[in-house]
Design a protein around this motif. Sequence first.
Motif, PDB file in Angstrom:
ATOM      1  N   GLU A 241       0.854  -1.187   0.000  1.00 16.70           N
ATOM      2  CA  GLU A 241       0.000   0.000   0.000  1.00 16.70           C
ATOM      3  C   GLU A 241       0.887   1.233   0.000  1.00 16.70           C
ATOM      4  O   GLU A 241       1.760   1.374   0.870  1.00 16.70           O
ATOM      5  N   LEU A 242       0.705   2.078  -0.979  1.00 18.50           N
ATOM      6  CA  LEU A 242       1.547   3.264  -1.124  1.00 18.50           C
ATOM      7  C   LEU A 242       0.666   4.502  -1.019  1.00 18.50           C
ATOM      8  O   LEU A 242      -0.227   4.714  -1.843  1.00 18.50           O
ATOM      9  N   LYS A 243       0.930   5.263  -0.003  1.00 17.92           N
ATOM     10  CA  LYS A 243       0.166   6.504   0.155  1.00 17.92           C
ATOM     11  C   LYS A 243       0.790   7.574  -0.732  1.00 17.92           C
ATOM     12  O   LYS A 243       1.996   7.823  -0.664  1.00 17.92           O
ATOM     13  N   VAL A 244      -0.039   8.164  -1.556  1.00 21.24           N
ATOM     14  CA  VAL A 244       0.419   9.204  -2.474  1.00 21.24           C
ATOM     15  C   VAL A 244      -0.485  10.416  -2.286  1.00 21.24           C
ATOM     16  O   VAL A 244      -1.707  10.265  -2.190  1.00 21.24           O
ATOM     17  N   CYS A 245       0.110  11.602  -2.217  1.00 22.49           N
ATOM     18  CA  CYS A 245      -0.736  12.790  -2.114  1.00 22.49           C
ATOM     19  C   CYS A 245      -0.452  13.722  -3.285  1.00 22.49           C
ATOM     20  O   CYS A 245       0.650  13.703  -3.852  1.00 22.49           O
ATOM     21  N   LEU A 246      -1.450  14.469  -3.663  1.00 25.97           N
ATOM     22  CA  LEU A 246      -1.294  15.453  -4.732  1.00 25.97           C
ATOM     23  C   LEU A 246      -1.381  16.848  -4.140  1.00 25.97           C
ATOM     24  O   LEU A 246      -2.293  17.142  -3.363  1.00 25.97           O
ATOM     25  N   LEU A 247      -0.424  17.661  -4.495  1.00 27.67           N
ATOM     26  CA  LEU A 247      -0.351  19.026  -3.986  1.00 27.67           C
ATOM     27  C   LEU A 247      -0.278  19.968  -5.176  1.00 27.67           C
ATOM     28  O   LEU A 247       0.140  19.564  -6.275  1.00 27.67           O
ATOM     29  N   GLY A 248      -0.616  21.219  -4.948  1.00 26.33           N
ATOM     30  CA  GLY A 248      -0.518  22.208  -6.026  1.00 26.33           C
ATOM     31  C   GLY A 248      -1.632  23.219  -5.926  1.00 26.33           C
ATOM     32  O   GLY A 248      -2.597  23.041  -5.176  1.00 26.33           O
ATOM     33  N   ASP A 249      -1.469  24.254  -6.716  1.00 27.48           N
ATOM     34  CA  ASP A 249      -2.425  25.362  -6.702  1.00 27.48           C
ATOM     35  C   ASP A 249      -3.807  24.882  -7.130  1.00 27.48           C
ATOM     36  O   ASP A 249      -3.944  23.817  -7.748  1.00 27.48           O
ATOM     37  N   ALA A 305      -3.718  24.612   5.271  1.00 27.87           N
ATOM     38  CA  ALA A 305      -3.263  24.113   6.575  1.00 27.87           C
ATOM     39  C   ALA A 305      -3.526  22.616   6.739  1.00 27.87           C
ATOM     40  O   ALA A 305      -2.921  21.976   7.599  1.00 27.87           O
ATOM     41  N   LEU A 306      -4.389  22.073   5.925  1.00 28.11           N
ATOM     42  CA  LEU A 306      -4.699  20.645   6.054  1.00 28.11           C
ATOM     43  C   LEU A 306      -3.650  19.757   5.385  1.00 28.11           C
ATOM     44  O   LEU A 306      -3.592  18.558   5.651  1.00 28.11           O
ATOM     45  N   ALA A 307      -2.875  20.342   4.509  1.00 36.62           N
ATOM     46  CA  ALA A 307      -1.981  19.535   3.675  1.00 36.62           C
ATOM     47  C   ALA A 307      -1.050  18.609   4.466  1.00 36.62           C
ATOM     48  O   ALA A 307      -0.872  17.450   4.073  1.00 36.62           O
ATOM     49  N   PRO A 308      -0.462  19.081   5.594  1.00 36.96           N
ATOM     50  CA  PRO A 308       0.447  18.177   6.319  1.00 36.96           C
ATOM     51  C   PRO A 308      -0.200  16.853   6.701  1.00 36.96           C
ATOM     52  O   PRO A 308       0.473  15.819   6.734  1.00 36.96           O
ATOM     53  N   GLY A 313       3.562  10.747   6.148  1.00 36.44           N
ATOM     54  CA  GLY A 313       3.475   9.296   5.945  1.00 36.44           C
ATOM     55  C   GLY A 313       3.300   8.885   4.498  1.00 36.44           C
ATOM     56  O   GLY A 313       3.103   7.705   4.209  1.00 36.44           O
ATOM     57  N   SER A 314       3.404   9.859   3.585  1.00 39.37           N
ATOM     58  CA  SER A 314       3.243   9.504   2.170  1.00 39.37           C
ATOM     59  C   SER A 314       4.523   8.920   1.615  1.00 39.37           C
ATOM     60  O   SER A 314       5.628   9.332   1.970  1.00 39.37           O
ATOM     61  N   ALA A 315       4.351   7.952   0.728  1.00 42.04           N
ATOM     62  CA  ALA A 315       5.510   7.409   0.034  1.00 42.04           C
ATOM     63  C   ALA A 315       5.908   8.317  -1.120  1.00 42.04           C
ATOM     64  O   ALA A 315       7.072   8.353  -1.518  1.00 42.04           O
ATOM     65  N   ALA A 316       4.928   9.020  -1.668  1.00 42.88           N
ATOM     66  CA  ALA A 316       5.226   9.908  -2.798  1.00 42.88           C
ATOM     67  C   ALA A 316       4.300  11.096  -2.760  1.00 42.88           C
ATOM     68  O   ALA A 316       3.185  11.021  -2.246  1.00 42.88           O
ATOM     69  N   ALA A 317       4.781  12.207  -3.320  1.00 41.56           N
ATOM     70  CA  ALA A 317       3.951  13.409  -3.471  1.00 41.56           C
ATOM     71  C   ALA A 317       4.041  13.848  -4.927  1.00 41.56           C
ATOM     72  O   ALA A 317       5.144  13.923  -5.489  1.00 41.56           O
ATOM     73  N   ILE A 318       2.880  14.064  -5.521  1.00 42.50           N
ATOM     74  CA  ILE A 318       2.842  14.590  -6.890  1.00 42.50           C
ATOM     75  C   ILE A 318       2.485  16.065  -6.774  1.00 42.50           C
ATOM     76  O   ILE A 318       1.389  16.416  -6.307  1.00 42.50           O
ATOM     77  N   ILE A 319       3.412  16.915  -7.171  1.00 43.85           N
ATOM     78  CA  ILE A 319       3.138  18.356  -7.127  1.00 43.85           C
ATOM     79  C   ILE A 319       2.808  18.785  -8.557  1.00 43.85           C
ATOM     80  O   ILE A 319       3.600  18.556  -9.482  1.00 43.85           O
ATOM     81  N   VAL A 320       1.636  19.361  -8.696  1.00 39.43           N
ATOM     82  CA  VAL A 320       1.118  19.666 -10.029  1.00 39.43           C
ATOM     83  C   VAL A 320       1.146  21.175 -10.252  1.00 39.43           C
ATOM     84  O   VAL A 320       0.846  21.948  -9.336  1.00 39.43           O
ATOM     85  N   SER A 330       5.442  28.810  -9.399  1.00 34.20           N
ATOM     86  CA  SER A 330       6.022  29.386  -8.180  1.00 34.20           C
ATOM     87  C   SER A 330       5.436  28.712  -6.946  1.00 34.20           C
ATOM     88  O   SER A 330       6.161  28.415  -5.982  1.00 34.20           O
ATOM     89  N   THR A 331       4.147  28.465  -6.982  1.00 33.97           N
ATOM     90  CA  THR A 331       3.519  27.768  -5.847  1.00 33.97           C
ATOM     91  C   THR A 331       4.130  26.387  -5.671  1.00 33.97           C
ATOM     92  O   THR A 331       4.342  25.924  -4.543  1.00 33.97           O
ATOM     93  N   LEU A 332       4.423  25.745  -6.789  1.00 32.00           N
ATOM     94  CA  LEU A 332       5.034  24.412  -6.729  1.00 32.00           C
ATOM     95  C   LEU A 332       6.360  24.449  -5.959  1.00 32.00           C
ATOM     96  O   LEU A 332       6.641  23.580  -5.120  1.00 32.00           O
ATOM     97  N   LYS A 333       7.152  25.503  -6.209  1.00 33.01           N
ATOM     98  CA  LYS A 333       8.445  25.600  -5.516  1.00 33.01           C
ATOM     99  C   LYS A 333       8.234  25.742  -4.006  1.00 33.01           C
ATOM    100  O   LYS A 333       9.024  25.202  -3.218  1.00 33.01           O
ATOM    101  N   ASN A 334       7.175  26.440  -3.639  1.00 31.06           N
ATOM    102  CA  ASN A 334       6.880  26.562  -2.207  1.00 31.06           C
ATOM    103  C   ASN A 334       6.506  25.207  -1.601  1.00 31.06           C
ATOM    104  O   ASN A 334       6.871  24.896  -0.468  1.00 31.06           O
ATOM    105  N   TRP A 335       5.795  24.409  -2.368  1.00 27.40           N
ATOM    106  CA  TRP A 335       5.439  23.077  -1.869  1.00 27.40           C
ATOM    107  C   TRP A 335       6.676  22.203  -1.693  1.00 27.40           C
ATOM    108  O   TRP A 335       6.784  21.435  -0.743  1.00 27.40           O
ATOM    109  N   VAL A 336       7.604  22.350  -2.612  1.00 28.94           N
ATOM    110  CA  VAL A 336       8.839  21.558  -2.491  1.00 28.94           C
ATOM    111  C   VAL A 336       9.574  21.935  -1.214  1.00 28.94           C
ATOM    112  O   VAL A 336      10.044  21.065  -0.461  1.00 28.94           O
ATOM    113  N   LYS A 337       9.615  23.235  -0.958  1.00 29.35           N
ATOM    114  CA  LYS A 337      10.300  23.698   0.275  1.00 29.35           C
ATOM    115  C   LYS A 337       9.598  23.131   1.510  1.00 29.35           C
ATOM    116  O   LYS A 337      10.257  22.659   2.450  1.00 29.35           O
ATOM    117  N   GLU A 338       8.293  23.204   1.487  1.00 29.25           N
ATOM    118  CA  GLU A 338       7.554  22.717   2.660  1.00 29.25           C
ATOM    119  C   GLU A 338       7.764  21.218   2.875  1.00 29.25           C
ATOM    120  O   GLU A 338       7.935  20.751   4.005  1.00 29.25           O
TER     121      GLU A 338
END
Length: 430
Positions: A241-249, A305-308, A313-320, A330-338
């Motif tokens: 089971e691989l937890k994957v989350c999607l982040l992005g604007d 604020a919910l993103a964390p 515990g995610s195995a992967a994050a897809i930043i879109v 630019s928002t994507l770069k902020n997600w990478v930093k976080e």
Amino acid sequence: KPRNTQELHTRRGPRPRRGAPAPSDPPSPLPRPCAPGANPTHPPSWDGPGGGVRAGGRGPWGEGAGPRAPSPAPRAGPSPLSRPCARGANPTPPPSWDGPGGGVRAGGGAGGRGAGPPALAPPPRAGPAPRASRRRWLPRWAGRSGDPASVPRWRRRRRRPGGRGSVPAAEAGPSRARLATDGPGRGLASGQPPPLRAPRPGPSRAAAAPGDARAGPGLSLLNLGRRRARAPGSRAMALRELKVCLLGDTGVGKSSIVWRFVEDSFDPNINPTIGASFMTKTVQYQNELHKFLIWDTAGQERFRALAPMYYRGSAAAIIVYDITKEETFSTLKNWVKELRQHGPPNIVVAIAGNKCDLIDVREVMERDAKDYADSIHAIFVETSAKNAININELFIEISRRIPSADANPPSGGKGFKLRRQPSEPQRSCC
Ligand SMILES: Nc1nc2c(ncn2[C@@H]2O[C@H](COP(=O)(O)OP(=O)(O)OP(=O)(O)O)[C@@H](O)[C@H]2O)c(=O)[nH]1
């Protein structure tokens, strides 16, 4: 001009009696149609492919967890959905006669629910009527009339169900057998959560079969609801089971990517995500089954604020990001930093430049995005959820980057290891 009242009524026809139906509204021999919106046999349908995933149906934190809010049904009266059909109205097709099992109507409502008129008498048979005077052959002990009651009790044969001479269940009447298997209540594969929207038939729902060109090398997408996860005689595959989350604007197409991957469909009018949504899909990668537990987060600022909760515990994050909007990169770069600061240390990061079908209005150069992804050792693909470009490949690459279970034994993982503390040497005072 009528001379008296008698003549007036003679010309206009008889005076309608009190209580008789108005001439303009004769009683129709046909069944009356259902009231608009009243449909006793079918539940309200969820509108559009976003059902259950978009606003109103996304996981436990979505507004209105559970299935997507149904579209407002046209209201006719106080409660159209609970109103029964007009007497005699039958929205289902007319009954058809169905072989010897007559009496049970074929197509008499989904799952054989008794919607519709009562069983009709069989139509008259074609051909010559059997002669009434002709006597059937009967055994001697059956009595003259053939009436079972006239048979002596010691002659009556008992038939055990399933014994010789009994009718097998499947042959007991075609209508009955069909009622047991037909209907919309088809089960899904065990282990898969029930769909949050009404299943839609058609090839778009079918995942690529093993060996399908879309699945790419090394990974084939299994629809475990319809196929066996394991061919007869083959070894059982390990399930991870691989937890994957999607982040992005907001509006970059996160949900559309998930929807394309899981359901192979695209909705141009998809609603913004509220909170987050959750979907799963199991795919085969080499000799393992990877069950992706996909958390699609809401891109709107108020949900940030919910993103964390989702990347923890995610195995992967897809930043879109959206290739047609520079600010989403630019928002994507902020997600990478976080993620670097607060995310799991070994998380696999994938960058997806979505909407690559809109190349004419591109604002983010592919070269720039690729260089940035390389600098942070992230996966990079340009995708189009609309045209199904690079969606499966994105998840294939994630499967490939995640260390295999053999290479990552539980003891060498990043979790805490509970060890018994060595007991302190006993000291004695004397
Ligand atoms: N042309 C094009 N439009 C897309 C594509 N993917 C998504 N869209 C459209 O972009 C809009 C936003 O898509 P969503 O999937 O809701 O975006 P999102 O990132 O999930 O948005 P939030 O839920 O608010 O975070 C919708 O109108 C989609 O139809 C794509 O690949 N090409």
